[in-house]
Design a protein around this motif. Sequence first.
Motif, short mmCIF file in Angstrom:
data_model
loop_
_atom_site.label_atom_id
_atom_site.label_comp_id
_atom_site.label_asym_id
_atom_site.label_seq_id
_atom_site.Cartn_x
_atom_site.Cartn_y
_atom_site.Cartn_z
N PRO A 131 -17.06 20.39 1.97
CA PRO A 131 -18.12 21.33 1.56
C PRO A 131 -17.85 21.96 0.19
N ASP A 132 -16.86 21.43 -0.53
CA ASP A 132 -16.44 22.16 -1.74
C ASP A 132 -17.03 21.66 -3.05
N GLY A 133 -17.74 20.52 -2.99
CA GLY A 133 -18.38 20.02 -4.21
C GLY A 133 -19.51 20.95 -4.64
N GLU A 134 -19.82 20.86 -5.91
CA GLU A 134 -20.84 21.71 -6.53
C GLU A 134 -22.17 21.70 -5.75
N VAL A 135 -22.63 20.49 -5.40
CA VAL A 135 -23.92 20.34 -4.72
C VAL A 135 -23.93 21.08 -3.39
N TRP A 136 -22.86 20.95 -2.64
CA TRP A 136 -22.80 21.55 -1.31
C TRP A 136 -22.54 23.04 -1.35
N LYS A 137 -21.75 23.44 -2.32
CA LYS A 137 -21.52 24.89 -2.48
C LYS A 137 -22.84 25.60 -2.64
N LYS A 138 -23.68 25.05 -3.51
CA LYS A 138 -25.00 25.66 -3.78
C LYS A 138 -25.87 25.64 -2.52
N LEU A 139 -25.95 24.46 -1.88
CA LEU A 139 -26.82 24.31 -0.70
C LEU A 139 -26.36 25.21 0.44
N LEU A 140 -25.07 25.24 0.65
CA LEU A 140 -24.55 26.03 1.76
C LEU A 140 -24.72 27.53 1.49
N ALA A 141 -24.56 27.89 0.22
CA ALA A 141 -24.78 29.30 -0.14
C ALA A 141 -26.24 29.69 0.11
N ALA A 142 -27.16 28.78 -0.25
CA ALA A 142 -28.58 29.04 -0.03
C ALA A 142 -28.91 29.18 1.45
N GLN A 143 -28.12 28.47 2.29
CA GLN A 143 -28.30 28.57 3.75
C GLN A 143 -27.65 29.83 4.31
N GLY A 144 -26.98 30.57 3.46
CA GLY A 144 -26.25 31.74 3.95
C GLY A 144 -25.09 31.37 4.86
N ASN A 145 -24.56 30.16 4.62
CA ASN A 145 -23.48 29.68 5.49
C ASN A 145 -22.14 29.83 4.77
N ILE A 197 0.84 -1.19 0.00
CA ILE A 197 0.00 0.00 0.00
C ILE A 197 0.88 1.24 0.00
N SER A 198 0.71 2.06 -1.01
CA SER A 198 1.57 3.23 -1.10
C SER A 198 0.87 4.50 -0.65
N ARG A 199 -0.45 4.51 -0.71
CA ARG A 199 -1.13 5.73 -0.34
C ARG A 199 -2.58 5.42 -0.01
N LEU A 200 -3.13 6.17 0.92
CA LEU A 200 -4.52 5.98 1.28
C LEU A 200 -5.12 7.36 1.45
N SER A 201 -6.20 7.63 0.75
CA SER A 201 -6.80 8.94 0.96
C SER A 201 -8.27 8.78 1.29
N VAL A 202 -8.79 9.77 1.99
CA VAL A 202 -10.17 9.72 2.45
C VAL A 202 -10.90 10.94 1.93
N ARG A 203 -12.09 10.75 1.42
CA ARG A 203 -12.88 11.90 0.96
C ARG A 203 -14.21 11.95 1.69
N ASP A 204 -14.67 13.14 1.93
CA ASP A 204 -15.91 13.37 2.66
C ASP A 204 -17.01 13.65 1.63
N VAL A 205 -17.82 12.63 1.37
CA VAL A 205 -18.85 12.74 0.33
C VAL A 205 -20.22 12.63 0.99
N ARG A 206 -21.12 13.58 0.70
CA ARG A 206 -22.43 13.57 1.35
C ARG A 206 -23.54 13.83 0.34
N PHE A 207 -24.71 13.29 0.67
CA PHE A 207 -25.86 13.49 -0.20
C PHE A 207 -27.01 14.10 0.60
N PRO A 208 -27.60 15.16 0.10
CA PRO A 208 -28.65 15.86 0.85
C PRO A 208 -30.00 15.17 0.71
N THR A 209 -30.08 13.91 1.15
CA THR A 209 -31.29 13.11 0.91
C THR A 209 -32.51 13.62 1.68
#
Lengths: 444, 444
Positions: free
Chosen positions: B430-444, B6-18
């Motif tokens: 929080p940087d994906g397209e979906v979250w950018k939009k949602l968070l902006a709409a929340q004024g956050n 194993i040379s590298r391991l990375s973790v990503r934070d992926v969320r869905f606004p279900t």
Amino acid sequence: MVCGRISRLSVRDVRFPTSLGSHGSDAMQLFQTISLLLPPVLHLQQLEDVAYCIPKKTEDKCTLGPISHISLQTNPLLFYSRLMQKMDSRGTELPSLWEKALKLIGPEKGAVHLATAAILNAVWDLWAKQEGKPLWKLLVDMDPRMLLSCIDFRYITDVLTEEEAYEILQKGQVGKKEREGQMLTHGYPAYTTSCAWLGYSDDTLKQLCTQALKDGWTRFKVKVGADLQDDIRRCRLIRNIIGPEKILMMDANQRWDVPEAVEWMSSLAEFKPLWIEEPTSPDDILGHATISKALVPLGIGVATGEQCHNRVIFKQLLQAQALQFLQIDSCRLGSVNENLSVLLMAKKFEIPVCPHAGGVGLCELVQHLIIFDFISVSASLENRMCEYVDHLHEHFKYPVIIKNASYMPPQDAGYSTEMKAGSVKKHQYPDGEVWKKLLAAQGN
Amino acid sequence: MVCGRISRLSVRDVRFPTSLGSHGSDAMQLFQTISLLLPPVLHLQQLEDVAYCIPKKTEDKCTLGPISHISLQTNPLLFYSRLMQKMDSRGTELPSLWEKALKLIGPEKGAVHLATAAILNAVWDLWAKQEGKPLWKLLVDMDPRMLLSCIDFRYITDVLTEEEAYEILQKGQVGKKEREGQMLTHGYPAYTTSCAWLGYSDDTLKQLCTQALKDGWTRFKVKVGADLQDDIRRCRLIRNIIGPEKILMMDANQRWDVPEAVEWMSSLAEFKPLWIEEPTSPDDILGHATISKALVPLGIGVATGEQCHNRVIFKQLLQAQALQFLQIDSCRLGSVNENLSVLLMAKKFEIPVCPHAGGVGLCELVQHLIIFDFISVSASLENRMCEYVDHLHEHFKYPVIIKNASYMPPQDAGYSTEMKAGSVKKHQYPDGEVWKKLLAAQGN
């Protein structure tokens, strides 16, 4: 009453290289190289307070976010219930990661539970300081209804209702003053784990036991479980030094499967241990019950609890008659709040509580809980004692005081959680002075 | 055989606004706003593979450090045993935080266990790909002794020894070919949870149930536990739509105390539920046993397991007759390895396994385990079915295929864990397209 608003919370990674002398070695961790202590520092109004938990790596948005919105208006219950009961308030449309984490990385176990406990320990410390009392005294003086308001009865009402708990506390009022006096004069009986870590040589063991006897210790714990012949030799050695009357306990640190535990301990029965501690997985309630059933006829009780993750596990250990000695831990359960519920359940089942301590600062904290237990709940010292490990106390602002092998009740206000600033600085990992040197020596 | 380092391991934070549509709402989380998916990406030699776990926030030295030193020379057991059995190798003088974390933040529960499971899921995916087989087929074709070498029997030998497990697998060889054929033709029976989330209106519920019937579904699950009168109305509504012959299950998501569970379900017995799922704390083995004892005479079984944190808890649920349906989870237990031990214990106790699925990608993974279970272990479909939730499959490279309300065995090599790169990118928090939009709409 704690009043204020949490403005900041920071976490530091503090470690001690205890294994360089095999201190802390057991059947599962022969080279317990580092003790971890990561104190979240809670900034509340102008006050600052320290408590701790087991690893959380760095300051973390998960905890900082929702916590910074919480005002403490009454007592830690409000705070407790919002943190522990899965942040039930449903005000926001995009609930925090913390809320999900409480349910999904758990529930009520693992890193999130430990981190929550650490924060709550800090809140309790703060509350006691605001009242100008040591924590045990804050609890002893508290109105029973107020105390009960700090307990989450969810999932335990089948064995302990709030009314039953109230009756226990009311009965505990009788003779309370005398018991407080007794504690202040004689302290709470302790036992020592410092003589017989698994990695110590026979010579070290002999020397430490002999010295401990001279210092007035009458109760000793030995680590077992790695090699049966070694265990037999070491137990014989200790029993010969301390004599037949002194109390000896054994600790296997979760090393065995259920049948193995019974077999192994049958071979060690001749050394008359009072208990075998953590014979198997801390999750195995029915396994502990099987082991108890087999060993109690040999005069050996089962002790467990330092890694029991919540009140639901303790409830079942009591229901299943799976233990004869119950070992609470001040930093694993959800702080004082959850420990209160376990103390009350133990009283109902008449099982003696013998707290786990050692580690870094565990002795400092847990003494408050067990002194409260004696004065207000159990009213008994029969078969009861609190673990003591003689290391790392010098790093605390209010270190434990041991006299005649007993914990003397702390007099300073608070929960004895604060570390000395210099100790924190020196032992921060990896940039503190101690670690810089050690890591450099490792060529790392 | 997996070979590599194993040379590298990375973790990503992926969320869905279900939760924007109340999908996933239950009695404990009425507004389940975000589904979390955090895929560690494991870089092994030139290969890249994806699996997942529940929250770990960012790339983390704790995991990266020791893992990058591990070579995979034989099968995932080596990797598994080093990760899960508390990194028993004692080579270094300053053992890693990971090693301490495994014992202290757990053991075998919480964030560390989940993260370990995620990494192991990635290793299994990789192994199956190297063999050019879907995971279920890799397992079905594997020599029984090799399979057993992937299992950690620690703490379960009191109910299942390696020899007993071997006998079970040997018996499972008989008729294996026919059962594989049966799976390829008809698939594994599923039930749907998509019709009756707690937050759905009666109209939505009616419409979804009617449509599901048209689509051939015969087994339905409804969320209960927030309000008894609501539950009675909703259950009556569903039962009327699906008729008396179709199967109905109920799920309380840990909402009740033990006596409350019995009382509440007695009131819902008239709607003939096959099971009540997660009536109380997932840690409460004896509580589930009490509930089972009270409800089985009413024709209601108890189902649990999606939040049971390890094989020791499952062992006891079986020993205590605390459940009539056992629900494994592909991401909570220690990957395929620990699930194998639970499947074998369930077989010994003749308790049907009905996996938990839903979430993000849980269906994709767990279908492999249950198809293997049918072909090689249980050899039965009686009272057995796998949960299905119809959302988020479009984000996966190899999404599940459902035909006639059954899971059709995946044909692509691997463990179906890979997400589409575009989906990961879009839903990163929080940087994906979906979250950018949602968070902006929340004024956050």
